[in-house]
Scaffold this motif. Structure first.
Motif, mmCIF file in Angstrom:
data_model
loop_
_atom_site.group_PDB
_atom_site.id
_atom_site.type_symbol
_atom_site.label_atom_id
_atom_site.label_comp_id
_atom_site.label_asym_id
_atom_site.label_seq_id
_atom_site.Cartn_x
_atom_site.Cartn_y
_atom_site.Cartn_z
ATOM 1 N N ASP A 106 0.856 -1.179 0.000
ATOM 2 C CA ASP A 106 0.000 0.000 0.000
ATOM 3 C C ASP A 106 0.897 1.236 0.000
ATOM 4 O OD1 ASP A 106 -1.675 2.159 0.609
ATOM 5 O OD2 ASP A 106 -2.828 1.047 2.102
ATOM 6 N N SER A 107 0.769 2.080 -1.001
ATOM 7 C CA SER A 107 1.680 3.230 -1.128
ATOM 8 C C SER A 107 1.533 4.232 0.018
ATOM 9 C CB SER A 107 1.461 3.945 -2.465
ATOM 10 O OG SER A 107 0.158 4.501 -2.505
ATOM 11 N N ASP A 108 0.421 4.189 0.774
ATOM 12 C CA ASP A 108 0.225 5.089 1.916
ATOM 13 C C ASP A 108 0.831 4.543 3.207
ATOM 14 O OD1 ASP A 108 -1.131 7.012 0.439
ATOM 15 O OD2 ASP A 108 -3.072 6.027 0.763
ATOM 16 N N ASP A 109 1.202 3.263 3.230
ATOM 17 C CA ASP A 109 1.778 2.667 4.447
ATOM 18 C C ASP A 109 3.181 3.188 4.700
ATOM 19 O OD1 ASP A 109 -0.404 1.225 5.161
ATOM 20 O OD2 ASP A 109 0.409 -0.738 4.630
ATOM 21 N N ARG A 110 3.500 3.338 5.996
ATOM 22 C CA ARG A 110 4.838 3.734 6.425
ATOM 23 C C ARG A 110 5.231 2.880 7.617
ATOM 24 N NH1 ARG A 110 3.612 9.783 7.574
ATOM 25 N NH2 ARG A 110 1.557 8.914 7.853
ATOM 26 N N LEU A 111 6.521 2.805 7.879
ATOM 27 C CA LEU A 111 7.029 2.148 9.078
ATOM 28 C C LEU A 111 7.250 3.250 10.106
ATOM 29 C CD1 LEU A 111 8.126 -0.383 10.537
ATOM 30 C CD2 LEU A 111 10.383 0.238 9.641
ATOM 31 N N PHE A 112 6.599 3.138 11.268
ATOM 32 C CA PHE A 112 6.682 4.139 12.337
ATOM 33 C C PHE A 112 7.508 3.590 13.494
ATOM 34 C CE2 PHE A 112 2.816 5.160 10.101
ATOM 35 C CZ PHE A 112 2.670 6.536 10.203
ATOM 36 N N TYR A 113 8.217 4.475 14.166
ATOM 37 C CA TYR A 113 8.924 4.117 15.395
ATOM 38 C C TYR A 113 8.673 5.212 16.427
ATOM 39 C CZ TYR A 113 12.587 3.300 18.806
ATOM 40 O OH TYR A 113 13.258 3.083 19.970
ATOM 41 N N TYR A 114 8.280 4.816 17.641
ATOM 42 C CA TYR A 114 8.033 5.752 18.743
ATOM 43 C C TYR A 114 8.849 5.327 19.952
ATOM 44 C CZ TYR A 114 4.132 7.792 16.248
ATOM 45 O OH TYR A 114 3.378 8.450 15.322
ATOM 46 N N GLU A 115 9.330 6.319 20.706
ATOM 47 C CA GLU A 115 10.019 6.022 21.959
ATOM 48 C C GLU A 115 9.994 7.237 22.875
ATOM 49 O OE1 GLU A 115 14.196 5.033 22.065
ATOM 50 O OE2 GLU A 115 14.751 6.861 21.060
ATOM 51 N N LYS A 116 10.110 6.960 24.176
ATOM 52 C CA LYS A 116 10.241 8.002 25.192
ATOM 53 C C LYS A 116 11.555 7.736 25.917
ATOM 54 C CE LYS A 116 5.287 8.259 25.708
ATOM 55 N NZ LYS A 116 4.148 7.678 26.391
ATOM 56 N N ARG A 117 12.222 8.835 26.350
ATOM 57 C CA ARG A 117 13.518 8.675 27.031
ATOM 58 C C ARG A 117 13.658 9.706 28.150
ATOM 59 N NH1 ARG A 117 17.901 9.169 22.323
ATOM 60 N NH2 ARG A 117 16.944 11.212 22.279
ATOM 61 N N VAL A 118 14.226 9.276 29.241
ATOM 62 C CA VAL A 118 14.740 10.200 30.243
ATOM 63 C C VAL A 118 16.253 10.116 30.094
ATOM 64 C CG1 VAL A 118 12.819 10.157 31.866
ATOM 65 C CG2 VAL A 118 14.602 8.434 32.046
ATOM 66 N N ARG A 119 16.939 11.252 30.224
ATOM 67 C CA ARG A 119 18.369 11.251 29.913
ATOM 68 C C ARG A 119 19.090 12.336 30.694
ATOM 69 N NH1 ARG A 119 18.140 14.747 24.812
ATOM 70 N NH2 ARG A 119 16.099 15.634 25.127
ATOM 71 N N ALA A 120 20.390 12.178 30.764
ATOM 72 C CA ALA A 120 21.262 13.161 31.419
ATOM 73 C C ALA A 120 22.577 13.163 30.657
ATOM 74 C CB ALA A 120 21.479 12.796 32.874
ATOM 75 N N GLY A 121 23.280 14.290 30.735
ATOM 76 C CA GLY A 121 24.530 14.330 29.996
ATOM 77 C C GLY A 121 25.335 15.577 30.268
#
Length: 167
Positions: A106-121
């Motif tokens: 399907d030309s409208d389909d996409r591969l999605f990736y989601y994430e949440k992060r807590v971080r320090a640096g």
């Protein structure tokens, strides 16, 4: 983008946003309106259709930055200038990425990736325009899915285990 100054530091912002792979309404040009508010050296805020950005400096060495981009992008960071050129920071982000796969049915389909992060640096300045940003943190609520939009997040979904990271 058209920026029209108002008073000394403020401005109206008019823009047209087009994205072929944005999270919502891909291929639809979206007109935007916003306002850049800069009442002092301590506070800068840009509020537009779909984007809110704030930088607040309550103390000379302490800065809070926050960014929201519709619909599911958030980045908040608190930075402390330990000494020149070293800054320490902590933060939270909720990000996503989208990819158009070759040979998709399907030309409208996409591969999605989601994430949440807590971080320090730490950010270490090396030269006027060069720096190193070192980070550690914990990534969670991560998943991939294939579909047309976020409403199809349970279709062909792959959950990724939470865990620590370094960068």
């Amino acid at each position: 983008v058209l920026r029209i100054p108002v008073r000394k530091r403020d401005a109206w912002i008019f823009f047209l946003n087009y994205g072929s792979n944005r999270e919502f309404l891909p291929h639809v040009p979206i007109p935007g309106l916003g306002y850049s508010y800069n009442p002092s050296d301590q506070l800068t805020a840009v509020i537009t259709t779909g984007i809110v950005s704030v930088e607040y400096r309550p103390l000379e060495k302490l800065t809070l930055t926050a960014l929201y981009v519709a619909v599911r992008t958030v980045d908040v960071r608190l930075t402390y200038q330990l000494f020149r050129p070293v800054r320490l920071w902590v933060g939270f982000d909720w990000t996503n990425e989208r990819y158009l796969l070759a040979d998709r049915a399907d030309s409208d389909d996409r591969l999605f990736y989601y994430e949440k992060r807590v971080r320090a640096g730490a950010i270490i300045g090396l030269a006027r325009q060069a720096f190193v940003d070192i980070a550690v943190g914990y990534s969670f609520d991560r998943f991939y899915f294939e579909g047309e939009d976020f409403d199809e997040r349970d279709r062909n979904r792959i959950d990724v285990e939470s865990g620590p990271f370094g960068a």
